[in-house]
Design a protein around this motif. Structure first.
Motif, short mmCIF file in Angstrom:
data_model
loop_
_atom_site.label_atom_id
_atom_site.label_comp_id
_atom_site.label_asym_id
_atom_site.label_seq_id
_atom_site.Cartn_x
_atom_site.Cartn_y
_atom_site.Cartn_z
N LEU A 41 1.19 -1.39 -7.62
CA LEU A 41 0.85 0.72 -8.25
C LEU A 41 -0.33 -0.25 -8.45
O LEU A 41 -0.72 -0.74 -9.70
CB LEU A 41 2.52 0.28 -8.88
N ILE A 42 -0.58 1.26 -7.77
CA ILE A 42 -1.98 1.67 -8.81
C ILE A 42 -2.04 3.14 -9.40
O ILE A 42 -1.48 4.13 -8.54
CB ILE A 42 -3.63 1.87 -7.61
N ARG A 47 2.04 2.84 -4.53
CA ARG A 47 2.28 2.16 -4.60
C ARG A 47 2.06 0.34 -2.72
O ARG A 47 2.08 1.44 -1.72
CB ARG A 47 3.82 1.60 -3.94
N LEU A 48 0.75 0.07 -2.77
CA LEU A 48 0.44 -0.87 -1.46
C LEU A 48 2.06 -1.35 -1.16
O LEU A 48 2.68 -2.39 -1.42
CB LEU A 48 -0.44 -2.10 -2.00
N HIS A 49 1.82 -1.47 0.32
CA HIS A 49 2.91 -1.79 1.35
C HIS A 49 2.53 -2.50 1.98
O HIS A 49 3.17 -4.02 2.03
CB HIS A 49 3.58 -0.69 1.83
N GLU A 50 1.40 -2.40 2.63
CA GLU A 50 0.91 -3.64 3.88
C GLU A 50 -0.55 -3.57 3.93
O GLU A 50 -1.28 -2.30 4.07
CB GLU A 50 1.83 -3.24 5.02
N LEU A 51 -1.00 -4.74 3.63
CA LEU A 51 -2.14 -4.38 4.59
C LEU A 51 -2.75 -4.54 5.74
O LEU A 51 -1.75 -5.03 6.92
CB LEU A 51 -2.95 -5.89 3.86
N ILE A 52 -3.45 -3.84 6.24
CA ILE A 52 -3.48 -2.78 7.44
C ILE A 52 -5.56 -2.90 8.04
O ILE A 52 -5.90 -3.14 8.90
CB ILE A 52 -3.30 -1.67 7.19
N ARG A 62 -1.62 0.19 3.72
CA ARG A 62 -0.58 1.26 3.65
C ARG A 62 0.10 1.13 2.48
O ARG A 62 0.17 0.48 2.18
CB ARG A 62 -0.05 0.67 5.23
N ALA A 63 0.42 2.62 1.88
CA ALA A 63 0.78 2.43 1.09
C ALA A 63 1.74 4.16 0.53
O ALA A 63 1.67 4.92 1.78
CB ALA A 63 -0.07 2.90 -0.22
N LEU A 64 2.48 4.11 0.03
CA LEU A 64 3.70 5.51 -0.35
C LEU A 64 2.68 6.23 -2.19
O LEU A 64 2.81 5.41 -2.80
CB LEU A 64 4.38 5.02 -0.79
N ASP A 65 2.25 7.72 -2.08
CA ASP A 65 2.63 7.85 -2.39
C ASP A 65 3.21 8.29 -3.64
O ASP A 65 4.04 9.10 -2.79
CB ASP A 65 1.34 9.62 -2.11
N GLU A 66 4.05 7.91 -4.35
CA GLU A 66 5.39 7.60 -5.16
C GLU A 66 5.29 8.85 -6.13
O GLU A 66 7.09 9.67 -6.14
CB GLU A 66 5.64 6.82 -6.15
N SER A 67 4.66 10.09 -6.64
CA SER A 67 4.89 10.90 -6.70
C SER A 67 4.84 12.21 -5.65
O SER A 67 5.52 13.21 -5.95
CB SER A 67 2.96 11.55 -7.28
#
Length: 755
Positions: A41-42, A47-52, A62-67
């Motif tokens: 989590l940065i 949240r980092l999910h997958e190295l692309i 590939r990541a998700l902006d949790e906010s």
């Protein structure tokens, strides 16, 4: 129908968390982690999910902006060469903020959107929109360097020119325009990436210096003459020269100066006139060639003076081409509207085939009309080359096989169409080769594409559709994405049970891999029950000593070991090893793999003397067959050293561990997981010999390397930090040890305290 593959098998484990490869493909292979690591989590938000993607300057995740619940891409940039220079760090951070603000201010449909930027644990990061598509370098490579169709080239060029016109009006020059920085999305739109990154790369330490002095930023194949040397002024017309290089490559399949070394390429840009594109591809329109050569003028004053002018010329070409097409009657039937009649390769981008008009085709596809275009001899030659590619793979020449399958796919694309089953079969085989070459992410993307097209063209339950989906699941498992793999395996298994029955070989193949995947998800009981079921059916249908039966029995042994049932696992592995020795030979890799696992079980049961004797024989066999630096030879030597230590022979164990670590570092690299496992074993030996100060330095080295590679919260990193704390405790540094134990415990529980 595309060929299937051997199954994945869970094998090879000891104190060092090691794995081995059964029959060449292991499904549980751990993906290399980035500067943060999967799941990190940065800034408490991303949240980092997958190295692309990975390059010289860092990595893209590939990541998700949790906010906001938004899918994003995060680019992590890691400075090099000035780790302890606080002044350099401050300057770099200031430059990064300036360049990132410039990039974030750009608002144009042809420019990648930058949402956020910052610094986190020594990493500079950019948060960008997540793009669904391929960059132009990937498009060219997928087409085996065949040129793109002219309409695709002009479409891409017009969109890039429009984006450059906007950014140049903002006073911003890209400075590193190249195919890898131009994305073509799945809807056909084009976006330029990495504004400001090239200049930042110069500061971080990735300048393209060749002589040590005066070399400007840029990639040699696409650098303008004024970028070569330190005195020339670089302005927006440098980007136009780079655009000319990109268009030249799209039109001919090669950059304008495709020479042996970087210096020769730069001299070519500076001093040599490029070969006219139509000398390489005669059917190119003369006006497109003229534009490309104008963009490649050595003197910026001789080029088009702005991107808007370039865009205007491209629009005029498109209008002229449209008028010409409207006045010419079509010569191909409606269902073959996308076929090429010239020597240029068609784009490999997926598209839907138009529905047949009045002349319906009988069956899913027909080659009767195509024979007029390609001829039966051509189609037969392509089929022979396809078979040749499969044969190359059978003997392990995966690179050659991949090149051949990719070339055949491009030729079939031109002759038969993008969505023809034969074209897709070649792309499927190319994906399989990518998997065998370790390029799993690329293989996954190609399998997903083939599966999607087959689902539309052939139907969701067609055997070829299911094969492609099965392979996609296998690739997901290889990348550690077990939940996604589980869903696909379950869907494919249900379809195969419904269409061909529960005891069909394809059904059992899928069920075997599903059992493997369940084990990786920690569902050990389910994994064991399913593996036993598959083994029993295969034994009844194929025979108890059939290789596929033994593969699944091997998986049964692994599941028994995972459940702590080591005596049962030992018996299973011994039976598998004996059967393989009878069927395949004592020195066959699969026989040796089963013997390796037998040694693991002996060690777990406290029978280290028996394990030691087995590993001594295994090391001798592996060395004789594959050599002393082979990865499996080194793995056997590592296990031998572990058992020497268990028997109290710590001097010999330490010497063995040091030797294996040195060879692995030379062969695999200093931060490879296997190298770090061996270095940890060195520290274990030092500790048992009472040399705790030296052991601490090694433990810290391993922990720091794992944190860089895997991330601070990875289980292996935390194990190494616990090792470090234990060592501190042995040295009487109790307060430091307790603080480190607490931090590790907090990280294991997901708490806020970090190392």
């Amino acid at each position: 129908m595309a060929a299937g593959h051997q199954e994945g098998h869970g094998q090879g484990r000891d104190e060092g968390h090691e794995r081995i490869h059964e029959q060449g493909r292991e499904q549980g292979h751990r993906q290399g982690q980035g500067p943060e690591g999967q799941g990190a989590l940065i800034q408490g938000r991303y949240r980092l999910h997958e190295l692309i993607g990975r390059g010289g300057m860092g990595e893209v995740w590939r990541a998700l902006d949790e906010s906001l619940g938004r899918r994003i891409a995060v680019k992590c940039l890691k400075p090099v060469g000035h780790a302890g220079d606080a002044g350099f760090t401050r300057i770099l951070q200031a430059r990064f903020r300036r360049e990132a603000r410039v990039a974030a201010a750009l608002q144009h449909r042809g420019v990648t959107v930058v949402h956020d930027f910052g610094e986190h644990d020594g990493l500079l990061f950019l948060v960008m929109e997540l793009l669904d598509g391929r960059n132009l370098l990937q498009v060219l490579d997928d087409a085996q360097r065949h040129p793109l169709p002219v309409p695709d080239i002009t479409d891409i060029a017009e969109q890039v020119a429009d984006a450059l016109a906007y950014t140049h009006n903002q006073g911003i020059v890209h400075r590193d325009l190249k195919p890898a920085n131009i994305m073509r999305l799945s809807d056909g739109s084009v976006k330029i990436c990495d504004f400001g990154i090239a200049r930042l790369g110069h500061d971080i330490g990735f300048t393209s210096r060749l002589t040590g002095t005066g070399m400007a930023m840029g990639t040699p194949h696409y650098m303008s003459p004024e970028q070569i040397g330190s005195g020339a002024e670089v302005d927006h017309r440098s980007d136009l020269y780079s655009l000319g290089c990109v268009l030249y490559e799209l039109a001919t399949g090669r950059p304008p100066f495709d020479l042996e070394d970087a210096w020769s390429i730069l001299v070519g840009h500076r001093d040599t006139e490029p070969e006219p594109p139509r000398a390489r591809r005669p059917e190119l329109p003369a006006e497109l060639e003229r534009l490309i050569l104008d963009l490649l003028a050595k003197d910026p004053e001789d080029r088009p003076q702005d991107a808007a002018d370039v865009g205007g010329r491209l629009k005029a070409m498109r209008a002229a081409a449209g008028a010409a097409a409207a006045s010419s009657p079509p010569v191909l039937p409606g269902w073959a509207a996308g076929l090429s009649t010239g020597s240029a390769a068609r784009s490999t981008r997926a598209h839907r085939m138009p529905a047949p008009a009045r002349h319906e085709i009988t069956g899913a596809w027909s080659t009767r009309a195509l024979a007029v275009e390609a001829g039966p001899d051509t189609l037969a030659a392509l089929a022979a080359r396809h078979t040749e590619g499969i044969d190359l793979g059978r003997v392990g020449n995966w690179r050659q096989a991949y090149d051949l399958h990719t070339a055949v796919a491009a030729d079939r694309d031109r002759a038969l169409g993008t969505e023809h089953p034969d074209t897709l079969a070649s792309r499927h085989e190319a994906a399989y080769c990518l998997g065998r070459l370790g390029r799993t992410e690329e293989a996954l993307r190609l399998y997903e594409y083939v599966a999607d097209v087959r689902r539309r063209v052939l139907g969701p339950d067609h055997p070829d559709t299911l094969v492609a989906r099965h392979e996609a699941a296998y690739a997901l498992g290889g990348l550690g994405r077990y939940l996604e793999a589980h869903q696909i395996y379950s869907d494919v298994l249900a379809a195969r049970e419904r269409t061909v029955g529960p005891e069909h070989p394809d059904t059992l193949h899928c069920k075997h891999n599903l059992a493997f995947n369940l084990g990786r998800l920690g569902r050990t009981d389910e994994s064991y029950a399913m593996a036993v079921e598959v083994a029993d059916v295969r034994a009844r249908v194929l025979g108890p000593d059939h290789p596929e039966t033994l593969v699944t029995r091997f998986e049964v042994g692994y599941a028994q070991g995972q459940a702590g049932r080591w005596a049962e696992a030992l018996e299973t592995y011994r039976e598998v090893a004996a059967a393989r020795a009878r069927e395949l030979g004592a020195d066959h890799p699969d026989t040796l793999a089963a013997r390796y696992e037998t040694g693991i079980c002996l060690g777990r049961l406290g029978r280290s003397a028996d394990a030691l004797a087995l590993y001594e024989e295994l090391v001798e066999a592996r060395t004789r067959i594959a050599g002393s630096t082979d990865t499996e030879t080194l793995r056997a030597r590592h296990a031998l050293g572990v058992n020497l230590g268990r028997l109290g022979h710590w001097d010999r164990a330490l010497a063995e561990a040091r030797d294996v670590a040195a060879v692995r570092e030379r062969v695999l690299g200093g931060e490879h997981p296997d190298t770090l496992v061996s270095k940890r074993e060195v520290a274990v030996g030092l500790g048992w010999l009472g040399r705790w100060s030296t052991a601490l330095a090694v433990y810290q080295d391993v922990a720091d390397a794992r944190e860089r590679v895997l991330g601070a919260d990875h289980a292996d990193t935390l194990t190494s930090r616990n090792d470090e704390a234990h060592c501190l405790e042995q040295l009487g540094r109790t307060a430091e040890a307790q603080a480190l134990y607490r931090r590790v415990s907090a990280q294991q529980q997901g708490g806020p305290e970090r190392l």
